[in-house]
Motif scaffolding. Structure first.
Motif, PDB file in Angstrom:
ATOM      1  N   GLU A   1       0.696  -1.190  -0.255  1.00 54.53           N
ATOM      2  CA  GLU A   1       0.136   0.066  -0.072  1.00 54.53           C
ATOM      3  C   GLU A   1       0.760   1.473  -0.044  1.00 54.53           C
ATOM      4  OE1 GLU A   1      -3.447  -0.216  -0.079  1.00 54.53           O
ATOM      5  OE2 GLU A   1      -3.726  -2.406   0.132  1.00 54.53           O
ATOM      6  N   GLY A   2       1.102   2.061  -1.140  1.00 54.62           N
ATOM      7  CA  GLY A   2       1.696   3.290  -1.266  1.00 54.62           C
ATOM      8  C   GLY A   2       1.358   4.382  -0.364  1.00 54.62           C
ATOM      9  N   ASN A   3      -0.022   4.627  -0.066  1.00 53.86           N
ATOM     10  CA  ASN A   3      -0.516   5.517   0.711  1.00 53.86           C
ATOM     11  C   ASN A   3      -0.076   5.444   2.100  1.00 53.86           C
ATOM     12  OD1 ASN A   3      -2.343   3.340   1.392  1.00 53.86           O
ATOM     13  ND2 ASN A   3      -4.093   4.484   0.608  1.00 53.86           N
ATOM     14  N   TYR A   4       0.391   4.226   2.814  1.00 52.23           N
ATOM     15  CA  TYR A   4       1.108   4.368   3.885  1.00 52.23           C
ATOM     16  C   TYR A   4       2.305   4.819   3.928  1.00 52.23           C
ATOM     17  CZ  TYR A   4      -2.333   0.822   5.780  1.00 52.23           C
ATOM     18  OH  TYR A   4      -3.612   0.202   6.307  1.00 52.23           O
ATOM     19  N   ASP A   5       3.039   4.541   2.886  1.00 51.90           N
ATOM     20  CA  ASP A   5       4.428   5.049   2.886  1.00 51.90           C
ATOM     21  C   ASP A   5       4.208   6.873   2.903  1.00 51.90           C
ATOM     22  OD1 ASP A   5       5.527   2.714   2.513  1.00 51.90           O
ATOM     23  OD2 ASP A   5       5.412   2.628   0.111  1.00 51.90           O
ATOM     24  N   ALA A   6       3.191   7.273   1.904  1.00 52.82           N
ATOM     25  CA  ALA A   6       2.970   8.593   2.025  1.00 52.82           C
ATOM     26  C   ALA A   6       2.679   9.284   3.260  1.00 52.82           C
ATOM     27  CB  ALA A   6       1.931   9.177   0.884  1.00 52.82           C
ATOM     28  N   LEU A   7       2.054   8.637   4.329  1.00 51.44           N
ATOM     29  CA  LEU A   7       1.263   8.977   5.375  1.00 51.44           C
ATOM     30  C   LEU A   7       2.678   9.081   6.454  1.00 51.44           C
ATOM     31  CD1 LEU A   7      -0.907   9.574   7.422  1.00 51.44           C
ATOM     32  CD2 LEU A   7      -1.071   7.091   7.691  1.00 51.44           C
ATOM     33  N   SER A   8       3.535   8.039   6.326  1.00 49.32           N
ATOM     34  CA  SER A   8       4.776   8.157   7.282  1.00 49.32           C
ATOM     35  C   SER A   8       5.710   9.446   6.648  1.00 49.32           C
ATOM     36  CB  SER A   8       5.435   6.889   7.178  1.00 49.32           C
ATOM     37  OG  SER A   8       6.614   6.678   7.988  1.00 49.32           O
ATOM     38  N   MET A   9       5.784   9.453   5.278  1.00 48.91           N
ATOM     39  CA  MET A   9       6.622  10.403   4.817  1.00 48.91           C
ATOM     40  C   MET A   9       6.294  11.881   5.193  1.00 48.91           C
ATOM     41  SD  MET A   9       6.658  12.948   2.118  1.00 48.91           S
ATOM     42  CE  MET A   9       5.720  12.416   1.350  1.00 48.91           C
ATOM     43  N   VAL A  10       4.853  12.089   5.048  1.00 52.36           N
ATOM     44  CA  VAL A  10       4.562  13.492   5.403  1.00 52.36           C
ATOM     45  C   VAL A  10       4.476  13.809   6.798  1.00 52.36           C
ATOM     46  CG1 VAL A  10       2.295  14.802   5.520  1.00 52.36           C
ATOM     47  CG2 VAL A  10       2.966  13.642   3.434  1.00 52.36           C
TER      48      VAL A  10
END
Length: 281
Positions: free
Chosen positions: A80-89
Motif C-alpha cells: 500500500e503506497g498511501n501508507y508510505d505517503a502517510l509516514s513520509m508526510v
C-alpha cells in the motif's frame, strides 16, 4: 483589501492517478470551484512522493504543498503506497518545523475518484488557510534568503533521514493516529545534530579504491595513485566507505558536529611511493 492586491499563494498538489486525480477530474466536470492558483501534478501513487519533492518545492518558492492519495486500504498498488505517503508526510512536517516553517503548509488527504465535492472543499479550505498565513516565511518571521539556506541544508540530509528511519517509513499500520507519534521534534533535532559526515585523510589514503568500489552513489572521486576525495554534495552519509576502508589504513574518518576539512587541490593528490620519496625535488 482589493481583489487585485489580494495575496495569491503558490500552491502545488501532487496527487495519485487512480483516486485523487479522479476526484479532481470529477470536481472539474461537475463545475465545483476551487482556487486556480493550486497547480496539480499527477503521479501514479501517493507513495511516489518523496521528501526531496517537498523540500525542492518549498526551496523554489511554493507557499504550500498538498499530497493526495487513495483512502487507506484502497491503494491500487501492493504494498500500500498511501501508507508510505502517510509516514513520509509526518516526518516531513517535523523537518519543516525544525527549519522554522509552519507544518500547516503541508497537507495530506485521501480522496476517492467519486469525491469531487470533497476535493473541492479540501482545496478551498486549504487555500483560505494559506492565504491567511501569507507568503512562505512571512508568518514564520524568517528572511527569504535565510529560509532557502535552511531548506537546502536540511534537504541535503534527506538520504540520511531515509536510511536512519527506513523502518518507520516502511511501516504499514491501519491506525492512522499512530503515525503522528512516529516522530518527535526532539528526535528530529537529535538526528540533524548527530548527522555524520565522512572524510578521507590524505595522509592515510593509499588509493586502494576499495571505498570507491563500495560507495552506492559513486560519491568518491578516485584515480590510480591519487588521494581519494568524498564529494560531500553526493554523499548520503551511509558510512559504507567508513566500513569498507581496510583496517591497516583507517583513512576514512567519521565527523559529527564539526565542518569537514576542504579537499586537497587536484595538483596535490598524487601519492608518492616510499621508494621514490628521495627522488622528489
Amino acid at each position: 483589501m482589493s481583489s487585485e492586491g489580494k495575496f495569491k499563494p503558490k500552491m502545488i498538489g501532487i496527487i495519485c492517478n487512480w483516486c485523487c486525480y479522479g476526484g479532481a477530474d470529477l470536481c472539474g466536470v461537475s463545475r465545483f470551484q476551487y482556487p486556480a492558483y493550486i497547480r496539480l501534478v499527477r503521479v501514479m501513487c501517493s507513495g511516489r512522493v518523496d521528501l526531496k519533492h517537498i523540500f525542492l518545492a518549498f526551496s523554489n518558492g511554493a507557499d504550500a504543498m498538498f499530497v493526495g492519495g487513495c483512502h487507506i486500504n484502497d491503494c491500487h498498488y501492493n504494498p500500500e503506497g498511501n501508507y508510505d505517503a502517510l509516514s513520509m508526510v509526518n516526518l516531513c512536517k517535523k523537518l519543516l518545523e525544525h527549519v522554522g516553517i509552519n507544518p500547516k503548509r503541508l497537507r495530506l488527504e485521501w480522496v476517492s475518484a467519486g469525491e469531487g465535492i470533497r476535493f473541492a472543499n479540501i482545496m478551498n479550505e486549504f487555500g483560505r488557510e494559506i492565504e491567511e498565513l501569507g507568503p512562505l516565511g512571512k508568518s514564520e518571521g524568517i528572511d527569504p534568503s535565510e529560509l532557502k539556506s535552511r531548506l537546502e541544508s536540511v534537504g541535503k540530509l534527506i538520504p540520511y533521514f531515509k536510511l536512519t528511519k527506513m523502518k518507520e517509513l516502511a511501516l504499514h499500520d491501519s491506525d492512522q493516529e499512530m503515525y503522528t507519534r512516529l516522530y518527535t521534534s526532539e528526535e528530529v533535532d537529535r538526528l540533524i545534530r548527530e548527522a555524520p559526515s565522512y572524510y578521507i585523510d590524505p595522509e592515510k589514503c593509499q588509493a586502494c579504491t576499495t571505498c570507491a568500489g563500495k560507495c552506492p552513489v559513486e560519491a568518491i572521486i578516485s584515480a590510480k595513485r591519487q588521494v581519494h576525495i568524498i564529494d560531500q554534495e553526493k554523499c548520503i552519509r551511509c558510512g559504507t566507505c567508513y566500513e569498507a576502508c581496510p583496517p591497516k589504513f583507517r583513512a576514512v574518518t567519521k565527523i559529527i558536529g564539526e565542518p569537514v576539512p576542504p579537499p586537497l587541490p587536484e595538483d596535490q593528490r598524487t601519492i608518492v611511493g616510499k621508494g621514490k620519496e628521495g627522488g622528489v625535488a
